[in-house]
Design a protein around this motif. Structure first.
Motif, PDB file in Angstrom:
ATOM      1  N   GLY A 177       0.827  -1.199   0.000  1.00  0.00           N
ATOM      2  CA  GLY A 177       0.000   0.000   0.000  1.00  0.00           C
ATOM      3  C   GLY A 177       0.861   1.248   0.000  1.00  0.00           C
ATOM      4  O   GLY A 177       2.051   1.215  -0.340  1.00  0.00           O
ATOM      5  N   GLU A 178       0.265   2.337   0.405  1.00  0.00           N
ATOM      6  CA  GLU A 178       0.960   3.625   0.413  1.00  0.00           C
ATOM      7  C   GLU A 178       2.189   3.620   1.308  1.00  0.00           C
ATOM      8  O   GLU A 178       3.148   4.341   1.054  1.00  0.00           O
ATOM      9  CB  GLU A 178       0.002   4.726   0.876  1.00  0.00           C
ATOM     10  CG  GLU A 178      -1.136   4.977  -0.081  1.00  0.00           C
ATOM     11  CD  GLU A 178      -2.138   5.982   0.465  1.00  0.00           C
ATOM     12  OE1 GLU A 178      -1.915   6.541   1.560  1.00  0.00           O
ATOM     13  OE2 GLU A 178      -3.149   6.202  -0.222  1.00  0.00           O
ATOM     14  N   ARG A 179       2.170   2.815   2.346  1.00  0.00           N
ATOM     15  CA  ARG A 179       3.290   2.751   3.298  1.00  0.00           C
ATOM     16  C   ARG A 179       4.139   1.501   3.129  1.00  0.00           C
ATOM     17  O   ARG A 179       4.787   1.052   4.060  1.00  0.00           O
ATOM     18  CB  ARG A 179       2.761   2.839   4.710  1.00  0.00           C
ATOM     19  CG  ARG A 179       2.082   4.157   4.983  1.00  0.00           C
ATOM     20  CD  ARG A 179       1.664   4.256   6.426  1.00  0.00           C
ATOM     21  NE  ARG A 179       1.075   5.541   6.664  1.00  0.00           N
ATOM     22  CZ  ARG A 179       0.096   5.769   7.502  1.00  0.00           C
ATOM     23  NH1 ARG A 179      -0.381   4.767   8.217  1.00  0.00           N
ATOM     24  NH2 ARG A 179      -0.407   6.971   7.660  1.00  0.00           N
ATOM     25  N   GLY A 180       4.110   0.915   1.945  1.00  0.00           N
ATOM     26  CA  GLY A 180       4.910  -0.277   1.685  1.00  0.00           C
ATOM     27  C   GLY A 180       4.157  -1.555   2.020  1.00  0.00           C
ATOM     28  O   GLY A 180       2.933  -1.581   2.080  1.00  0.00           O
ATOM     29  N   TRP A 181       4.902  -2.621   2.237  1.00  0.00           N
ATOM     30  CA  TRP A 181       4.332  -3.943   2.490  1.00  0.00           C
ATOM     31  C   TRP A 181       3.852  -4.057   3.932  1.00  0.00           C
ATOM     32  O   TRP A 181       4.597  -3.772   4.862  1.00  0.00           O
ATOM     33  CB  TRP A 181       5.359  -5.030   2.201  1.00  0.00           C
ATOM     34  CG  TRP A 181       5.680  -5.145   0.748  1.00  0.00           C
ATOM     35  CD1 TRP A 181       6.772  -4.641   0.109  1.00  0.00           C
ATOM     36  CD2 TRP A 181       4.886  -5.790  -0.242  1.00  0.00           C
ATOM     37  NE1 TRP A 181       6.708  -4.938  -1.229  1.00  0.00           N
ATOM     38  CE2 TRP A 181       5.562  -5.639  -1.477  1.00  0.00           C
ATOM     39  CE3 TRP A 181       3.681  -6.470  -0.222  1.00  0.00           C
ATOM     40  CZ2 TRP A 181       5.065  -6.160  -2.662  1.00  0.00           C
ATOM     41  CZ3 TRP A 181       3.186  -6.984  -1.400  1.00  0.00           C
ATOM     42  CH2 TRP A 181       3.875  -6.827  -2.606  1.00  0.00           C
ATOM     43  N   LYS A 182       2.604  -4.511   4.068  1.00  0.00           N
ATOM     44  CA  LYS A 182       2.004  -4.728   5.390  1.00  0.00           C
ATOM     45  C   LYS A 182       1.338  -6.098   5.409  1.00  0.00           C
ATOM     46  O   LYS A 182       0.657  -6.473   4.453  1.00  0.00           O
ATOM     47  CB  LYS A 182       0.933  -3.675   5.695  1.00  0.00           C
ATOM     48  CG  LYS A 182       1.437  -2.247   5.714  1.00  0.00           C
ATOM     49  CD  LYS A 182       2.209  -1.988   6.962  1.00  0.00           C
ATOM     50  CE  LYS A 182       2.664  -0.535   6.965  1.00  0.00           C
ATOM     51  NZ  LYS A 182       3.613  -0.241   7.955  1.00  0.00           N
ATOM     52  N   GLU A 220     -11.791  -3.964   1.174  1.00  0.00           N
ATOM     53  CA  GLU A 220     -11.608  -2.541   0.851  1.00  0.00           C
ATOM     54  C   GLU A 220     -10.134  -2.205   0.711  1.00  0.00           C
ATOM     55  O   GLU A 220      -9.735  -1.448  -0.179  1.00  0.00           O
ATOM     56  CB  GLU A 220     -12.273  -1.651   1.910  1.00  0.00           C
ATOM     57  CG  GLU A 220     -13.764  -1.614   1.807  1.00  0.00           C
ATOM     58  CD  GLU A 220     -14.448  -0.798   2.887  1.00  0.00           C
ATOM     59  OE1 GLU A 220     -15.588  -0.358   2.642  1.00  0.00           O
ATOM     60  OE2 GLU A 220     -13.869  -0.606   3.986  1.00  0.00           O
ATOM     61  N   SER A 221      -9.291  -2.797   1.556  1.00  0.00           N
ATOM     62  CA  SER A 221      -7.853  -2.528   1.453  1.00  0.00           C
ATOM     63  C   SER A 221      -7.267  -3.102   0.166  1.00  0.00           C
ATOM     64  O   SER A 221      -6.342  -2.532  -0.407  1.00  0.00           O
ATOM     65  CB  SER A 221      -7.104  -3.076   2.675  1.00  0.00           C
ATOM     66  OG  SER A 221      -7.011  -4.492   2.642  1.00  0.00           O
ATOM     67  N   PHE A 222      -7.815  -4.216  -0.328  1.00  0.00           N
ATOM     68  CA  PHE A 222      -7.355  -4.782  -1.593  1.00  0.00           C
ATOM     69  C   PHE A 222      -7.723  -3.864  -2.752  1.00  0.00           C
ATOM     70  O   PHE A 222      -6.929  -3.671  -3.670  1.00  0.00           O
ATOM     71  CB  PHE A 222      -7.946  -6.170  -1.828  1.00  0.00           C
ATOM     72  CG  PHE A 222      -7.441  -7.261  -0.911  1.00  0.00           C
ATOM     73  CD1 PHE A 222      -6.404  -7.049  -0.008  1.00  0.00           C
ATOM     74  CD2 PHE A 222      -8.011  -8.510  -0.951  1.00  0.00           C
ATOM     75  CE1 PHE A 222      -5.949  -8.065   0.826  1.00  0.00           C
ATOM     76  CE2 PHE A 222      -7.563  -9.543  -0.125  1.00  0.00           C
ATOM     77  CZ  PHE A 222      -6.539  -9.308   0.765  1.00  0.00           C
ATOM     78  N   GLY A 223      -8.931  -3.314  -2.716  1.00  0.00           N
ATOM     79  CA  GLY A 223      -9.335  -2.261  -3.635  1.00  0.00           C
ATOM     80  C   GLY A 223      -9.562  -2.620  -5.098  1.00  0.00           C
ATOM     81  O   GLY A 223      -9.827  -1.737  -5.900  1.00  0.00           O
ATOM     82  N   ARG A 224      -9.464  -3.885  -5.450  1.00  0.00           N
ATOM     83  CA  ARG A 224      -9.719  -4.264  -6.847  1.00  0.00           C
ATOM     84  C   ARG A 224     -11.221  -4.226  -7.110  1.00  0.00           C
ATOM     85  O   ARG A 224     -12.015  -4.387  -6.174  1.00  0.00           O
ATOM     86  CB  ARG A 224      -9.168  -5.666  -7.122  1.00  0.00           C
ATOM     87  CG  ARG A 224      -7.661  -5.782  -6.899  1.00  0.00           C
ATOM     88  CD  ARG A 224      -7.183  -7.213  -6.976  1.00  0.00           C
ATOM     89  NE  ARG A 224      -7.807  -8.008  -5.910  1.00  0.00           N
ATOM     90  CZ  ARG A 224      -7.554  -9.289  -5.679  1.00  0.00           C
ATOM     91  NH1 ARG A 224      -6.712  -9.950  -6.447  1.00  0.00           N
ATOM     92  NH2 ARG A 224      -8.156  -9.923  -4.692  1.00  0.00           N
ATOM     93  N   PRO A 225     -11.620  -4.037  -8.369  1.00  0.00           N
ATOM     94  CA  PRO A 225     -13.059  -3.990  -8.667  1.00  0.00           C
ATOM     95  C   PRO A 225     -13.833  -5.189  -8.127  1.00  0.00           C
ATOM     96  O   PRO A 225     -14.914  -5.027  -7.551  1.00  0.00           O
ATOM     97  CB  PRO A 225     -13.106  -3.908 -10.198  1.00  0.00           C
ATOM     98  CG  PRO A 225     -11.826  -3.223 -10.558  1.00  0.00           C
ATOM     99  CD  PRO A 225     -10.807  -3.737  -9.559  1.00  0.00           C
ATOM    100  N   LYS A 226     -13.302  -6.396  -8.267  1.00  0.00           N
ATOM    101  CA  LYS A 226     -14.029  -7.575  -7.773  1.00  0.00           C
ATOM    102  C   LYS A 226     -14.151  -7.547  -6.255  1.00  0.00           C
ATOM    103  O   LYS A 226     -15.157  -7.991  -5.696  1.00  0.00           O
ATOM    104  CB  LYS A 226     -13.387  -8.878  -8.250  1.00  0.00           C
ATOM    105  CG  LYS A 226     -12.017  -9.175  -7.647  1.00  0.00           C
ATOM    106  CD  LYS A 226     -11.474 -10.496  -8.179  1.00  0.00           C
ATOM    107  CE  LYS A 226     -10.166 -10.866  -7.511  1.00  0.00           C
ATOM    108  NZ  LYS A 226      -9.672 -12.161  -7.996  1.00  0.00           N
TER     109      LYS A 226
END
Length: 165
Positions: free
Chosen positions: A108-113, A143-149
């Motif tokens: 994400g925005e802050r790298g790998w989590k 929601e964190s994954f954020g892909r359309p599916k």
């Protein structure tokens, strides 16, 4: 006349569950759970299930890779690999593939989590205990994954939450 056989998706994912879940209980030493479309479906959302996504520890992923080696699909390359990393392997089971993600991380925005699940519930499927994230956890993770599916599943899970408070 050539008629393609129709596969009932419910039967397919239940067949995969019946084949894989006993081995998960037998061989995993750490907590594991189904995530993704199968978890949403087991929570009651009307989604199509294309595979079983299993979140495990890295140690248990390695164990399953060894145990299920004959079923391993070496040709599969997961989509969105730039956003996800794990000890990943895909296995061909009756009904649907099973994808194991050991130590899943999201970039994400802050790298790998690490992908962490707080509340887990257990669903009974034909006498098999299947752990899945609670609906609120599924919504947060998808929601964190954020892909359309994933966002489509979020909408269905939120609707389900409104219908069944």
């Amino acid at each position: 006349m050539n008629v393609a056989a129709r596969v009932d998706p419910v039967t397919a994912w239940q067949q995969a569950l019946a084949a894989a879940i006993p081995d998960l209980h037998r061989h995993c030493r750490d907590p594991w759970m189904l995530i993704g479309s199968a978890a949403a479906r087991l929570a009651g959302a009307e989604v199509a299930v294309a595979d079983l996504d299993v979140l495990t520890s890295v140690r248990d992923a390695d164990t399953l890779i060894g145990h299920w080696q004959a079923r391993r699909d070496e040709t599969w390359v997961p989509p969105s690999a730039e956003r996800f990393r794990s000890r990943f392997a895909r296995f061909l089971f009756p009904g649907l593939p099973v994808e194991v993600m050991g130590g899943l991380e999201l970039c994400g925005e802050r790298g790998w989590k690490p992908v962490r699940i707080g509340e887990v519930v257990t669903v009974d499927v034909a006498g098999l205990a299947v752990p899945i994230p609670a609906v609120v956890e599924q919504i947060r993770v998808l929601e964190s994954f954020g892909r359309p599916k994933d966002l489509q599943r979020v909408a269905l899970l939120k609707q389900l939450s409104r219908e069944r408070p």
